[in-house]
Write a protein that holds these residues in place. Structure first.
Motif, short mmCIF file in Angstrom:
data_model
loop_
_atom_site.label_atom_id
_atom_site.label_comp_id
_atom_site.label_asym_id
_atom_site.label_seq_id
_atom_site.Cartn_x
_atom_site.Cartn_y
_atom_site.Cartn_z
N HIS A 175 7.93 6.86 -4.36
CA HIS A 175 7.24 7.96 -3.67
C HIS A 175 6.22 7.43 -2.67
CE1 HIS A 175 5.16 11.75 -2.96
NE2 HIS A 175 4.02 11.11 -3.22
N ASP A 176 5.45 6.41 -3.04
CA ASP A 176 4.42 5.90 -2.13
C ASP A 176 5.04 5.33 -0.86
OD1 ASP A 176 2.44 6.63 -3.89
OD2 ASP A 176 2.19 4.61 -4.75
N PHE A 177 6.13 4.62 -1.02
CA PHE A 177 6.83 4.07 0.15
C PHE A 177 7.32 5.22 1.05
CE2 PHE A 177 10.38 2.49 2.59
CZ PHE A 177 10.08 1.17 2.86
N ALA A 178 7.93 6.23 0.44
CA ALA A 178 8.45 7.36 1.21
C ALA A 178 7.34 8.09 1.94
CB ALA A 178 9.20 8.32 0.29
N ALA A 179 6.17 8.23 1.29
CA ALA A 179 5.05 8.92 1.93
C ALA A 179 4.54 8.12 3.14
CB ALA A 179 3.93 9.14 0.92
N ALA A 180 4.44 6.80 2.99
CA ALA A 180 3.99 5.96 4.11
C ALA A 180 5.00 6.00 5.25
CB ALA A 180 3.77 4.53 3.63
N GLU B 223 1.41 -2.32 5.57
CA GLU B 223 1.40 -3.29 4.48
C GLU B 223 2.15 -2.76 3.26
OE1 GLU B 223 -2.74 -4.21 4.02
OE2 GLU B 223 -2.62 -5.88 5.46
N LEU B 224 2.09 -1.45 3.04
CA LEU B 224 2.85 -0.89 1.93
C LEU B 224 4.35 -1.05 2.17
CD1 LEU B 224 2.01 2.37 0.05
CD2 LEU B 224 4.37 1.68 0.44
N LEU B 225 4.80 -0.75 3.39
CA LEU B 225 6.22 -0.94 3.71
C LEU B 225 6.59 -2.41 3.59
CD1 LEU B 225 6.13 2.02 4.64
CD2 LEU B 225 7.40 1.33 6.68
N LEU B 226 5.74 -3.30 4.08
CA LEU B 226 6.03 -4.73 4.04
C LEU B 226 6.17 -5.24 2.61
CD1 LEU B 226 6.33 -7.33 5.77
CD2 LEU B 226 3.86 -7.65 5.52
#
Length: 340
Positions: free
Chosen positions: A158-163, A221-224
């Motif tokens: 979820h966090d990745f999708a939100a970013a 950075e979250l995506l990375l």
């Protein structure tokens, strides 16, 4: 445009200017049958070839290692046989990508009217992506292919999708009404006037770029942390990830480039059939500004090499790709980014 000027030449010069246009054309080995087309109307094949010349030129402008290689080859009298270009897209869990159609749809709306057809699907499960090869119907061996990949956001947390949503929902659509009208004519099987083609080409070429706002550092950075490919799209968008030079013997070329201390990949990628062999330079670093006003040095695009053998089953050049090869080549942009 001179009455005797090839359509591909005239379109390229109209887009890039006299000096840069001629330079871009001189770097490439272009099918003489395609160069024979001239006159007041433009076919989809000529338009597609002019588009790929411009995209190759843009790749070299952004990739110094590739530009240096091509310049050296030209000094020796060589030309590049442009095999394919690759680009990455984002498919959000639901709906479009900002103002852009979702995932690869943003580019199939360009490629299909221009005479491309999907040749094969390549699951890239380790990367949570799908790659698809698009090959030109009219001249499959000489008009460059496209390797068009999608990153599936619904395969992440979820966090990745939100970013990802925060970054890519800002995307705008660069296609103009004039460009869409030309694509509609090509889709209907018609040719277009030179004036229509020259008007549409800039917007269509510009589609292969970044059309979302700079990402926030925290979102990048979250995506990375989960996907180097997702982070790459966040800074580079839908620009050519790489362009590929078709060479007779990629293994011998790789050895020469290593001896010259060029930034070449250590391991050769070989398809399961053994007929398709690939290597590449490591991605050049680029400086990118983020929404926070900070700058970071991140991986940019790169230059690739490929050798293709004849497929004995068909007697024609093996134009296929390979999932293992693609996964290995994608790693050229996976180096941890460097802070400027």
């Amino acid at each position: 445009m001179s009455k005797n000027e090839a359509s591909i030449v005239a379109l390229t010069v109209a887009l890039l200017g006299e000096r840069e246009g001629r330079d871009a054309l001189d770097a490439l080995a272009i099918d003489l049958r395609l160069l024979a087309e001239s006159g007041p109307s433009v076919s989809r094949a000529a338009f597609a070839m002019a588009m790929t010349v411009a995209l190759f030129h843009d790749l070299l402008r952004r990739v110094p290692s590739g530009a240096a290689y091509v310049a050296h080859a030209r000094q020796g009298g060589g030309k590049v046989l442009f095999d394919h270009g690759a680009l990455r897209t984002i498919r959000l869990p639901v709906g479009p990508t900002g103002a852009l159609p979702p995932g690869e749809d943003a580019f199939t709306r360009i490629l299909l009217p221009l005479g491309y057809e999907m040749a094969a699907v390549y699951p890239l499960d380790r990367l949570r992506m799908t790659g698809r090869a698009y090959r030109h119907i009219d001249a499959p061996e000489t008009i460059p292919q496209f390797f068009l990949s999608e990153l599936h956001i619904d395969r992440f947390d979820h966090d990745f999708a939100a970013a990802a949503t925060r970054i890519f929902e800002t995307s705008r659509d660069p296609l103009t009404a004039e460009a869409k009208a030309v694509l509609e004519k090509f889709s209907a099987g018609a040719q277009v006037t030179f004036e229509e083609a020259a008007c549409a080409l800039p917007a269509i070429v510009a589609s292969f770029g970044r059309h979302h706002a700079p990402p926030a550092i925290a979102d990048y950075e979250l995506l990375l942390s989960r996907s180097h490919e997702g982070a790459w799209i966040a800074t580079e968008g839908n620009a050519f990830n790489h362009a590929t030079d078709r060479v007779p013997d990629v293994a011998a070329l790789a050895d020469r480039l290593k001896a010259q201390a060029r930034p070449i990949k250590e391991k050769l990628e070989i398809s399961k059939s053994g007929r398709v062999r690939q290597t590449a330079f490591r991605a050049d670093s680029v400086d990118r500004e983020f929404a926070d006003g900070l700058w970071r040095r991140v991986p940019g695009s790169f230059y690739e090499f490929i050798s293709r053998d004849i497929d004995p089953a068909t007697g024609t050049l093996d134009l296929a790709f390979d999932t293992g090869n693609a996964t290995g080549i994608f790693a050229m942009t996976s180096a941890t980014d460097l802070k400027a």
